[in-house]
Motif scaffolding. Structure first.
Motif, PDB file in Angstrom:
ATOM      1  N   LEU A  14      12.787  -2.169 -48.902  1.00 42.49           N
ATOM      2  CA  LEU A  14      13.905  -2.745 -49.666  1.00 42.49           C
ATOM      3  C   LEU A  14      15.063  -3.078 -48.732  1.00 42.49           C
ATOM      4  CD1 LEU A  14      15.337  -1.369 -53.033  1.00 42.49           C
ATOM      5  CD2 LEU A  14      16.836  -2.107 -51.190  1.00 42.49           C
TER       6      LEU A  14
ATOM      7  N   LEU B 100      15.858  -6.513 -56.118  1.00 41.56           N
ATOM      8  CA  LEU B 100      15.135  -5.730 -55.123  1.00 41.56           C
ATOM      9  C   LEU B 100      14.770  -4.343 -55.654  1.00 41.56           C
ATOM     10  CD1 LEU B 100      17.147  -6.599 -51.882  1.00 41.56           C
ATOM     11  CD2 LEU B 100      14.679  -6.909 -52.162  1.00 41.56           C
ATOM     12  N   ILE B 101      15.719  -3.703 -56.325  1.00 40.54           N
ATOM     13  CA  ILE B 101      15.477  -2.361 -56.882  1.00 40.54           C
ATOM     14  C   ILE B 101      14.401  -2.426 -57.959  1.00 40.54           C
ATOM     15  CG2 ILE B 101      16.514  -0.474 -58.210  1.00 40.54           C
ATOM     16  CD1 ILE B 101      19.192  -1.190 -56.755  1.00 40.54           C
TER      17      ILE B 101
ATOM     18  N   MET C  96       8.901  -7.568 -50.572  1.00 43.69           N
ATOM     19  CA  MET C  96      10.319  -7.214 -50.694  1.00 43.69           C
ATOM     20  C   MET C  96      11.203  -8.248 -49.992  1.00 43.69           C
ATOM     21  SD  MET C  96      10.230  -4.758 -52.705  1.00 43.69           S
ATOM     22  CE  MET C  96      11.997  -4.529 -52.742  1.00 43.69           C
TER      23      MET C  96
ATOM     24  N   ALA D  22      11.004  -3.085 -56.272  1.00 44.54           N
ATOM     25  CA  ALA D  22      10.618  -1.892 -55.520  1.00 44.54           C
ATOM     26  C   ALA D  22      10.104  -0.802 -56.455  1.00 44.54           C
ATOM     27  CB  ALA D  22      11.803  -1.372 -54.703  1.00 44.54           C
TER      28      ALA D  22
ATOM     29  N   SER E   5      15.969  -6.893 -47.492  1.00 46.50           N
ATOM     30  CA  SER E   5      17.275  -7.451 -47.854  1.00 46.50           C
ATOM     31  C   SER E   5      18.039  -7.894 -46.620  1.00 46.50           C
ATOM     32  CB  SER E   5      18.102  -6.410 -48.617  1.00 46.50           C
ATOM     33  OG  SER E   5      19.425  -6.867 -48.799  1.00 46.50           O
TER      34      SER E   5
ATOM     35  N   TYR F 250      12.028   2.656 -49.716  1.00 49.74           N
ATOM     36  CA  TYR F 250      13.383   2.147 -49.495  1.00 49.74           C
ATOM     37  C   TYR F 250      13.473   1.372 -48.183  1.00 49.74           C
ATOM     38  CZ  TYR F 250      18.432   2.068 -48.760  1.00 49.74           C
ATOM     39  OH  TYR F 250      19.724   1.651 -48.517  1.00 49.74           O
TER      40      TYR F 250
END
Length: 435
Positions: free
Chosen positions: A378, A364-365, A115, A368, A382, A375
């Motif tokens: 993620l 990213l979403i 991630m 993931a 980020s 989350y």
């Protein structure tokens, strides 16, 4: 920016503490309006947002200008963010890392790194795509010639959003963007990065629903949290004055050593980097002459070493809670840097930044969802890119204090690859601007 109502740091700090007290007091309510409010808006976000409102309304300000009797413009700034990030942040990281289980951190697996690198790739490709999209509607926004070219300015954003301040400065040095226009890019950096951090903080309040949608396996994270909770319960005690003083001695004694050694390490590596013949390679390693990089790295390493000693038992006396106090003060000073009015000063560049960050978030979403990453990975992956060591631990500890170190380790890694990633992004930015 004109002078705010309050310019004395003692008064401003008082306002920030009152705002934090208000947030914690209202969040503790079990009936009425506030429980419903905090089900939607996390307390951590409010700790960040209330100071931002004060700044937007001109009550306080991170920096401002005045004109003296000779007609000269004088720049002023608050020292609160510097004190929080250089003194309280490393102290918080030390206190939160004392009880760390490093083996359990590594057991979190590869998804944290996946991630993180996804976030890096999102920044590298997000900028060029943003230029291509905006050029369709407003070609002048992404134009400019020679050293005024917008792509040169955006290269500094890439440096900041993959690494940090040292990487951002390196990109300014490499691509020689017009210094007179550089302030506009700094505003984009502050506004967009802070908006994105706010979104991540709001998401933390909905993490269970998000994890369910991602079909994420959170067992490793829950296992780590459970181990820390069990250990805390085992050594839990009412902290005495001696406990508090020893914890502060450990924290700030280490911070002091971190400042002492970071000065000499940054000077030593600055000399080594200066002797590198290739300008490009030289700028790849400029983060090594950053005192902040060494301060955070040394503080974290010492805290990890202390976690193998009896010092870890101070978790039972509330070490991570004391660290949490420092983290929330830092959050308030970061919020103080956010002036919502700045979003309207250069709307074209702000739009580029928002599109850019949206691509970063979208990637990213997507990843993931594909790898079923929680989350937590993620958000921290980020923020380790976009926010760096000053804010990645904030997001990580919001899930649990024991996870703050994950944010630090990833952020430090971001400093290491920041300039290389930003150079790759800038090559694509230049190509996109010429399409």
């Amino acid at each position: 920016m004109t002078a705010p109502i309050f310019t004395n740091d003692a008064i401003v700090f008082g306002l920030l503490m009152i705002s934090l007290g208000f947030v914690f007091y209202t969040e503790s309510k079990t009936s009425g309006f506030w429980p419903k409010f905090y089900k939607i808006v996390p307390g951590l976000f409010m700790a960040y947002f209330v100071p931002a409102i004060f700044t937007t309304l001109g009550v306080i300000a991170p920096e401002w200008k005045t004109t003296n009797s000779a007609g000269e413009i004088v720049k002023h700034s608050s020292s609160l963010y510097y004190v929080s990030s250089r003194f309280l942040l490393p102290a918080a990281l030390i206190l939160m890392t004392l009880s760390i289980d490093l083996k359990a951190i590594f057991n979190l697996g590869s998804k944290a790194l996946i991630m993180f690198f996804t976030g890096t790739v999102g920044i590298i490709i997000g900028g060029p795509i943003a230029i291509l999209l905006i050029s369709i509607f407003s070609p002048e926004t992404v134009g400019g010639a020679n050293f005024d070219a917008v792509w040169r300015g955006l290269s500094t954003l890439a440096g900041s959003w993959i690494g940090g301040g040292a990487n951002q400065t390196a990109m300014l040095e490499i691509y020689q963007y017009n210094p007179a226009k550089y302030g506009g890019m700094v505003i984009v950096d502050i506004v967009v990065a802070n908006i994105w951090m706010a979104v991540l903080l709001i998401g933390i309040g909905k993490k269970d629903k998000i994890d369910k949608w991602l079909k994420a396996d959170t067992s490793a994270i829950e296992e780590l949290k459970e181990k820390v909770i069990n250990f805390t319960q085992k050594v839990k005690r009412n902290p005495s004055l001696t406990d508090l003083m020893v914890m502060l001695a450990i924290a700030f004694g280490t911070v002091g050593f971190g400042h002492f050694s970071s000065k000499y390490l940054s000077q030593f590596f600055s000399g080594l980097v200066a002797n590198i013949a290739s300008p490009t390679i030289k700028n790849m390693f400029t983060f090594l002459d950053s005192q902040f990089f060494w301060l955070i790295s040394i503080s974290t390493l010492i805290a990890i070493a202390l976690s193998y000693t009896k010092a870890r038992n101070y978790e039972g006396a509330g070490a991570s809670k004391l660290g949490g106090v420092f983290i929330y003060i830092l959050v308030a000073t970061i919020g103080m840097k956010m002036d919502l009015n700045q979003a309207f000063e250069n709307p074209g560049l702000i739009v580029i930044g928002i599109v850019w960050m949206s691509i970063h978030a979208g990637l990213l979403i997507l990843v993931a969802k594909l790898i079923k990453a929680p989350y937590f990975f993620l958000a921290v992956g980020s923020q380790a890119n976009v926010g760096g060591a000053a804010s990645a631990p904030i997001v990580a500890q919001a899930f649990h204090p024991s996870l703050a170190t994950v944010g630090v380790l990833l952020a430090v890694f971001g400093y290491a690859i920041g300039t290389v990633g930003a150079i790759l992004c800038t090559i694509l930015l230049e190509l996109a601007s010429k399409v």
